[in-house]
Design a protein around this motif. Sequence first.
Motif, PDB file in Angstrom:
ATOM      1  N   SER A 125       9.186 -16.954   1.218  1.00  0.00           N
ATOM      2  CA  SER A 125       7.974 -17.737   0.932  1.00  0.00           C
ATOM      3  C   SER A 125       8.293 -19.219   1.074  1.00  0.00           C
ATOM      4  CB  SER A 125       7.443 -17.422  -0.465  1.00  0.00           C
ATOM      5  OG  SER A 125       8.402 -17.744  -1.444  1.00  0.00           O
ATOM      6  N   THR A 126       9.289 -19.509   1.902  1.00  0.00           N
ATOM      7  CA  THR A 126       9.732 -20.881   2.084  1.00  0.00           C
ATOM      8  C   THR A 126       9.058 -21.499   3.305  1.00  0.00           C
ATOM      9  OG1 THR A 126      11.598 -20.093   3.381  1.00  0.00           O
ATOM     10  CG2 THR A 126      11.991 -20.514   1.046  1.00  0.00           C
ATOM     11  N   GLY A 127       9.132 -22.805   3.363  1.00  0.00           N
ATOM     12  CA  GLY A 127       8.620 -23.542   4.510  1.00  0.00           C
ATOM     13  C   GLY A 127       9.714 -24.418   5.070  1.00  0.00           C
ATOM     14  N   PHE A 128       9.320 -25.544   5.641  1.00  0.00           N
ATOM     15  CA  PHE A 128      10.268 -26.444   6.290  1.00  0.00           C
ATOM     16  C   PHE A 128      11.353 -26.941   5.333  1.00  0.00           C
ATOM     17  CE2 PHE A 128       7.467 -28.167   9.962  1.00  0.00           C
ATOM     18  CZ  PHE A 128       7.144 -26.876  10.314  1.00  0.00           C
ATOM     19  N   VAL A 129      11.000 -27.202   4.090  1.00  0.00           N
ATOM     20  CA  VAL A 129      11.948 -27.799   3.147  1.00  0.00           C
ATOM     21  C   VAL A 129      12.905 -26.767   2.568  1.00  0.00           C
ATOM     22  CG1 VAL A 129      12.163 -29.063   0.979  1.00  0.00           C
ATOM     23  CG2 VAL A 129      10.349 -29.661   2.588  1.00  0.00           C
ATOM     24  N   GLY A 130      12.427 -25.626   2.173  1.00  0.00           N
ATOM     25  CA  GLY A 130      13.264 -24.659   1.477  1.00  0.00           C
ATOM     26  C   GLY A 130      14.078 -23.735   2.349  1.00  0.00           C
ATOM     27  N   THR A 131      13.609 -23.470   3.559  1.00  0.00           N
ATOM     28  CA  THR A 131      14.268 -22.488   4.412  1.00  0.00           C
ATOM     29  C   THR A 131      15.737 -22.792   4.682  1.00  0.00           C
ATOM     30  OG1 THR A 131      12.162 -21.883   5.408  1.00  0.00           O
ATOM     31  CG2 THR A 131      14.137 -21.275   6.622  1.00  0.00           C
ATOM     32  N   PRO A 132      16.136 -24.039   4.982  1.00  0.00           N
ATOM     33  CA  PRO A 132      17.553 -24.289   5.267  1.00  0.00           C
ATOM     34  C   PRO A 132      18.486 -23.995   4.097  1.00  0.00           C
ATOM     35  CG  PRO A 132      16.219 -26.172   5.938  1.00  0.00           C
ATOM     36  CD  PRO A 132      15.331 -25.240   5.171  1.00  0.00           C
ATOM     37  N   TYR A 133      17.986 -24.007   2.886  1.00  0.00           N
ATOM     38  CA  TYR A 133      18.828 -23.872   1.691  1.00  0.00           C
ATOM     39  C   TYR A 133      18.789 -22.490   1.066  1.00  0.00           C
ATOM     40  CZ  TYR A 133      18.473 -28.847   2.363  1.00  0.00           C
ATOM     41  OH  TYR A 133      18.497 -30.095   2.932  1.00  0.00           O
ATOM     42  N   LEU A 134      17.793 -21.693   1.399  1.00  0.00           N
ATOM     43  CA  LEU A 134      17.586 -20.408   0.740  1.00  0.00           C
ATOM     44  C   LEU A 134      18.788 -19.479   0.881  1.00  0.00           C
ATOM     45  CD1 LEU A 134      15.758 -18.391  -0.743  1.00  0.00           C
ATOM     46  CD2 LEU A 134      14.896 -17.705   1.508  1.00  0.00           C
ATOM     47  N   MET A 135      19.256 -19.277   2.095  1.00  0.00           N
ATOM     48  CA  MET A 135      20.341 -18.331   2.332  1.00  0.00           C
ATOM     49  C   MET A 135      21.646 -18.793   1.671  1.00  0.00           C
ATOM     50  SD  MET A 135      18.533 -16.199   3.908  1.00  0.00           S
ATOM     51  CE  MET A 135      19.156 -15.059   5.116  1.00  0.00           C
ATOM     52  N   TYR A 136      21.901 -20.107   1.698  1.00  0.00           N
ATOM     53  CA  TYR A 136      23.084 -20.652   1.016  1.00  0.00           C
ATOM     54  C   TYR A 136      22.971 -20.445  -0.494  1.00  0.00           C
ATOM     55  CZ  TYR A 136      24.717 -23.056   5.217  1.00  0.00           C
ATOM     56  OH  TYR A 136      25.188 -23.351   6.464  1.00  0.00           O
ATOM     57  N   ALA A 137      21.793 -20.732  -1.042  1.00  0.00           N
ATOM     58  CA  ALA A 137      21.602 -20.590  -2.490  1.00  0.00           C
ATOM     59  C   ALA A 137      21.876 -19.162  -2.933  1.00  0.00           C
ATOM     60  CB  ALA A 137      20.189 -21.013  -2.877  1.00  0.00           C
ATOM     61  N   LEU A 138      21.393 -18.209  -2.170  1.00  0.00           N
ATOM     62  CA  LEU A 138      21.632 -16.809  -2.521  1.00  0.00           C
ATOM     63  C   LEU A 138      23.106 -16.435  -2.345  1.00  0.00           C
ATOM     64  CD1 LEU A 138      18.475 -15.250  -0.855  1.00  0.00           C
ATOM     65  CD2 LEU A 138      18.921 -15.452  -3.317  1.00  0.00           C
ATOM     66  N   SER A 139      23.660 -16.744  -1.203  1.00  0.00           N
ATOM     67  CA  SER A 139      25.048 -16.354  -0.903  1.00  0.00           C
ATOM     68  C   SER A 139      26.059 -17.010  -1.822  1.00  0.00           C
ATOM     69  CB  SER A 139      25.383 -16.700   0.551  1.00  0.00           C
ATOM     70  OG  SER A 139      24.549 -15.982   1.414  1.00  0.00           O
ATOM     71  N   ASP A 140      25.861 -18.277  -2.104  1.00  0.00           N
ATOM     72  CA  ASP A 140      26.817 -19.015  -2.931  1.00  0.00           C
ATOM     73  C   ASP A 140      26.782 -18.629  -4.399  1.00  0.00           C
ATOM     74  OD1 ASP A 140      27.673 -20.355  -0.687  1.00  0.00           O
ATOM     75  OD2 ASP A 140      26.544 -22.185  -1.114  1.00  0.00           O
ATOM     76  N   HIS A 141      25.758 -17.876  -4.801  1.00  0.00           N
ATOM     77  CA  HIS A 141      25.636 -17.524  -6.213  1.00  0.00           C
ATOM     78  C   HIS A 141      25.640 -16.018  -6.443  1.00  0.00           C
ATOM     79  CE1 HIS A 141      24.312 -21.707  -5.962  1.00  0.00           C
ATOM     80  NE2 HIS A 141      25.068 -21.788  -7.036  1.00  0.00           N
ATOM     81  N   GLY A 142      26.266 -15.294  -5.511  1.00  0.00           N
ATOM     82  CA  GLY A 142      26.491 -13.873  -5.733  1.00  0.00           C
ATOM     83  C   GLY A 142      25.421 -12.940  -5.209  1.00  0.00           C
ATOM     84  N   TYR A 143      24.491 -13.438  -4.411  1.00  0.00           N
ATOM     85  CA  TYR A 143      23.397 -12.605  -3.927  1.00  0.00           C
ATOM     86  C   TYR A 143      23.346 -12.555  -2.410  1.00  0.00           C
ATOM     87  CZ  TYR A 143      22.145 -13.170  -8.786  1.00  0.00           C
ATOM     88  OH  TYR A 143      22.189 -13.182 -10.147  1.00  0.00           O
TER      89      TYR A 143
END
Length: 136
Positions: free
Chosen positions: A31-49
């Motif tokens: 449910s991300t757009g231009f701002v959130g998409t670049p960080y979503l996968m890192y946020a999940l991966s870096d925190h155990g998901y």
Amino acid sequence: FYISFKAILCFIIVFAYALLNIIAERGGHLSTGFVGTPYLMYALSDHGYADLAYDLLLQEQFPSWLYSVRMGATTIWEHWNSQKEDGSFWSTNMNSFNHYSLGSCTEWMYEYVLGISPLFDADLSSAIYFILLMHV
């Protein structure tokens, strides 16, 4: 101004849990757009998901990267729903079918899926080495 490591860790845990809930509320979809998409996968991966990041990457139903592929795309669209299931367009006025913004997960794919990360020189002007590091 001082924030303890414990407080920062608590914030990270709360935000990671909130992110998981948002994705779950949307049926495992982006449910991300231009701002959130670049960080979503890192946020999940870096925190155990990382498993959830892979699930998002491989999701074929709208909204997702593979939805557009399933609809015949060979490039990244400007909007998750640039072309709808019925073949109609999100908008006839502003609808690029070759747009980088939502494709910004490519860097994450190189680093986390392939394990290739650049190491930069001191002034960050150029990558001088690449390291291979598998994220499991």
